[in-house]
Design a protein around this motif. Sequence first.
Motif, PDB file in Angstrom:
ATOM      1  N   LEU A 102       0.819  -1.210   0.000  1.00  0.00           N
ATOM      2  CA  LEU A 102       0.000   0.000   0.000  1.00  0.00           C
ATOM      3  C   LEU A 102       0.854   1.261   0.000  1.00  0.00           C
ATOM      4  O   LEU A 102       1.907   1.309   0.643  1.00  0.00           O
ATOM      5  CB  LEU A 102      -0.899   0.029   1.235  1.00  0.00           C
ATOM      6  N   LEU A 103       0.376   2.252  -0.727  1.00  0.00           N
ATOM      7  CA  LEU A 103       0.937   3.589  -0.657  1.00  0.00           C
ATOM      8  C   LEU A 103      -0.207   4.485  -0.211  1.00  0.00           C
ATOM      9  O   LEU A 103      -1.183   4.687  -0.937  1.00  0.00           O
ATOM     10  CB  LEU A 103       1.486   4.038  -2.014  1.00  0.00           C
ATOM     11  N   ASN A 161       0.677  -6.427  -9.722  1.00  0.00           N
ATOM     12  CA  ASN A 161       1.690  -7.020  -8.846  1.00  0.00           C
ATOM     13  C   ASN A 161       1.371  -6.790  -7.374  1.00  0.00           C
ATOM     14  O   ASN A 161       2.183  -7.094  -6.512  1.00  0.00           O
ATOM     15  CB  ASN A 161       3.070  -6.446  -9.163  1.00  0.00           C
ATOM     16  N   GLY A 162       0.201  -6.198  -7.093  1.00  0.00           N
ATOM     17  CA  GLY A 162      -0.230  -6.078  -5.713  1.00  0.00           C
ATOM     18  C   GLY A 162      -0.156  -4.696  -5.094  1.00  0.00           C
ATOM     19  O   GLY A 162      -0.372  -4.552  -3.891  1.00  0.00           O
ATOM     20  N   ILE A 222       9.857   7.464  -5.966  1.00  0.00           N
ATOM     21  CA  ILE A 222       9.776   6.427  -4.933  1.00  0.00           C
ATOM     22  C   ILE A 222       9.435   5.045  -5.510  1.00  0.00           C
ATOM     23  O   ILE A 222       9.280   4.082  -4.780  1.00  0.00           O
ATOM     24  CB  ILE A 222       8.762   6.807  -3.837  1.00  0.00           C
ATOM     25  N   GLU A 223       9.375   4.958  -6.833  1.00  0.00           N
ATOM     26  CA  GLU A 223       8.992   3.704  -7.471  1.00  0.00           C
ATOM     27  C   GLU A 223       9.923   2.549  -7.107  1.00  0.00           C
ATOM     28  O   GLU A 223       9.470   1.424  -6.871  1.00  0.00           O
ATOM     29  CB  GLU A 223       8.919   3.875  -8.995  1.00  0.00           C
ATOM     30  N   LYS A 224      11.222   2.811  -7.009  1.00  0.00           N
ATOM     31  CA  LYS A 224      12.178   1.739  -6.660  1.00  0.00           C
ATOM     32  C   LYS A 224      11.880   1.166  -5.271  1.00  0.00           C
ATOM     33  O   LYS A 224      11.984  -0.024  -5.059  1.00  0.00           O
ATOM     34  CB  LYS A 224      13.611   2.261  -6.745  1.00  0.00           C
ATOM     35  N   GLN A 260       8.832  -1.043  -5.682  1.00  0.00           N
ATOM     36  CA  GLN A 260       9.160  -2.295  -6.388  1.00  0.00           C
ATOM     37  C   GLN A 260       9.928  -3.257  -5.492  1.00  0.00           C
ATOM     38  O   GLN A 260       9.759  -4.469  -5.605  1.00  0.00           O
ATOM     39  CB  GLN A 260       9.989  -1.985  -7.640  1.00  0.00           C
ATOM     40  N   ALA A 261      10.731  -2.714  -4.588  1.00  0.00           N
ATOM     41  CA  ALA A 261      11.540  -3.574  -3.704  1.00  0.00           C
ATOM     42  C   ALA A 261      10.692  -4.425  -2.774  1.00  0.00           C
ATOM     43  O   ALA A 261      11.174  -5.468  -2.317  1.00  0.00           O
ATOM     44  CB  ALA A 261      12.505  -2.701  -2.896  1.00  0.00           C
ATOM     45  N   ILE A 262       9.446  -4.015  -2.493  1.00  0.00           N
ATOM     46  CA  ILE A 262       8.627  -4.815  -1.573  1.00  0.00           C
ATOM     47  C   ILE A 262       7.369  -5.388  -2.225  1.00  0.00           C
ATOM     48  O   ILE A 262       6.528  -5.969  -1.528  1.00  0.00           O
ATOM     49  CB  ILE A 262       8.265  -4.012  -0.297  1.00  0.00           C
TER      50      ILE A 262
END
Length: 160
Positions: A28-29, A56-57, A152-154, A157-159
């Motif tokens: 979630l963001l 991807n969730g 903040i996309e990276k 994507q990391a989680i």
Amino acid sequence: MTDSIYQFEVNDIQGNTVPLSNFKGKTLLIVNTASKCGFTPQYKGLEALYEKHKDNGLVVLGFPCNQFGKQEPGSNEEIAEFCDLTFKVSFPMFSKVDVNGVDADPLYNYLKEEATGLLGSKAIKWNFTKFLVNKEGKVMKRFAPKDSPESIEKDIQAIL
């Protein structure tokens, strides 16, 4: 003691109660938004992130707030219409909330406890402060209003 955001219920922009446990297993963001802010164009970037990563969730959750410069004066209905017509927002939007002070939404009190801002400040400083929450409902990181969705996309994507 609350150990995840799944303990909370919020109201969607139509006023329906939504348990955040509905989002278990999703990244979630959570963003406090405003329609008349210098950062309002971030809606476009938030929608792009959501569209790109929802399969991807990722779920973006928008919480309108009128506490900063009175930049979200409209009703929930007006906010929903603005988001749809101006930015084609398809991610979930929620009822207008306070994020600071005695009337702050309990979810935001929790988010601020879990991820402090600059120099350990708990207060939200402005519109478009973002909180990244992992699939277990744990707050991973807080981003400042000036941090664009693209920047903040990276981290997202990391989680995922």
